[in-house]
Enzyme design. Structure first.
Site, PDB file in Angstrom:
ATOM      1  N   LEU A  61       0.796  -1.080  -0.019  1.00  0.00           N
ATOM      2  CA  LEU A  61      -0.102   0.048  -0.100  1.00  0.00           C
ATOM      3  C   LEU A  61       0.656   1.152  -0.122  1.00  0.00           C
ATOM      4  O   LEU A  61       1.945   1.263   0.563  1.00  0.00           O
ATOM      5  CB  LEU A  61      -1.039  -0.037   1.182  1.00  0.00           C
ATOM      6  CG  LEU A  61      -1.959  -1.155   1.358  1.00  0.00           C
ATOM      7  CD1 LEU A  61      -2.858  -0.827   2.605  1.00  0.00           C
ATOM      8  CD2 LEU A  61      -2.951  -1.229   0.148  1.00  0.00           C
ATOM      9  N   GLY A 106       0.641  -5.706   0.808  1.00  0.00           N
ATOM     10  CA  GLY A 106      -0.446  -5.593  -0.204  1.00  0.00           C
ATOM     11  C   GLY A 106       0.329  -6.176  -1.452  1.00  0.00           C
ATOM     12  O   GLY A 106      -0.625  -6.670  -2.030  1.00  0.00           O
ATOM     13  N   ASN A 130       4.030  -7.676   6.805  1.00  0.00           N
ATOM     14  CA  ASN A 130       4.762  -6.945   7.731  1.00  0.00           C
ATOM     15  C   ASN A 130       3.882  -5.890   8.629  1.00  0.00           C
ATOM     16  O   ASN A 130       4.114  -5.132   9.247  1.00  0.00           O
ATOM     17  CB  ASN A 130       5.772  -6.210   7.165  1.00  0.00           C
ATOM     18  CG  ASN A 130       5.535  -5.326   5.908  1.00  0.00           C
ATOM     19  OD1 ASN A 130       4.388  -5.120   5.567  1.00  0.00           O
ATOM     20  ND2 ASN A 130       6.288  -4.496   5.479  1.00  0.00           N
ATOM     21  N   GLU A 131       2.515  -5.720   8.365  1.00  0.00           N
ATOM     22  CA  GLU A 131       1.479  -4.742   8.880  1.00  0.00           C
ATOM     23  C   GLU A 131       1.649  -5.180  10.496  1.00  0.00           C
ATOM     24  O   GLU A 131       1.517  -4.209  11.150  1.00  0.00           O
ATOM     25  CB  GLU A 131       0.122  -4.968   8.455  1.00  0.00           C
ATOM     26  CG  GLU A 131      -0.229  -4.792   6.894  1.00  0.00           C
ATOM     27  CD  GLU A 131      -0.002  -5.903   6.097  1.00  0.00           C
ATOM     28  OE1 GLU A 131      -0.660  -6.117   4.948  1.00  0.00           O
ATOM     29  OE2 GLU A 131       0.750  -6.959   6.388  1.00  0.00           O
TER      30      GLU A 131
END
Length: 137
Positions: A61, A106, A130-131
């Site tokens: 993102l 994303g 990795n969010e």
């Protein structure tokens, strides 16, 4: 684009410099590309690829899309992301993600929405969500 050597296979190429970060415009382009390929007679499958081989499949993102936005703008962005993911995941065409570069967050979402994933054999390529490390989920 349709491969002239294999007219039943389309290619949807991500091309947003420098690393295919997903903003609203790129997400719209992906969804429209899927719709176009679905409507192309004879096409049975497509490859989701990158124009930046070796660098990035998709960096995930574009965080600037979420910075200093109104609730309505954020809702529109997240809706666009979900609609694009669903278009990729639910297409009746067979899909292959050709991961020739890093694909965090994303980027991994796009790759896992495809039926198959083919990744380059390169230790520098990273995939993953990795969010969680950033506290975003």
């Amino acid at each position: 684009e349709i491969d002239s050597d294999a007219p039943e296979v389309g290619v949807l190429t991500l091309q947003r410099p420098p690393v295919n970060s997903l903003n609203a415009a790129l997400l719209t382009d992906i969804a429209e590309g899927i719709t176009e390929l679905e409507g192309t007679p004879g096409v049975k499958a497509f490859v989701l690829a990158t124009a930046y081989e070796g660098r990035a499949f998709s960096a995930g993102l574009d965080l600037l899309e979420m910075y200093d936005r109104s609730p309505q703008e954020l809702t529109a962005f997240w809706t666009r992301l979900q609609d694009t993911w669903l278009a990729l995941y639910e297409t009746p065409l067979a899909t292959v993600a050709c991961v020739e570069g890093t694909a965090p967050a994303g980027g991994t979402l796009l790759a896992t929405a495809c039926d198959y994933r083919v990744a380059a054999n390169d230790a520098s390529i990273r995939l993953g969500l990795n969010e969680a490390a950033f506290g975003l989920v």
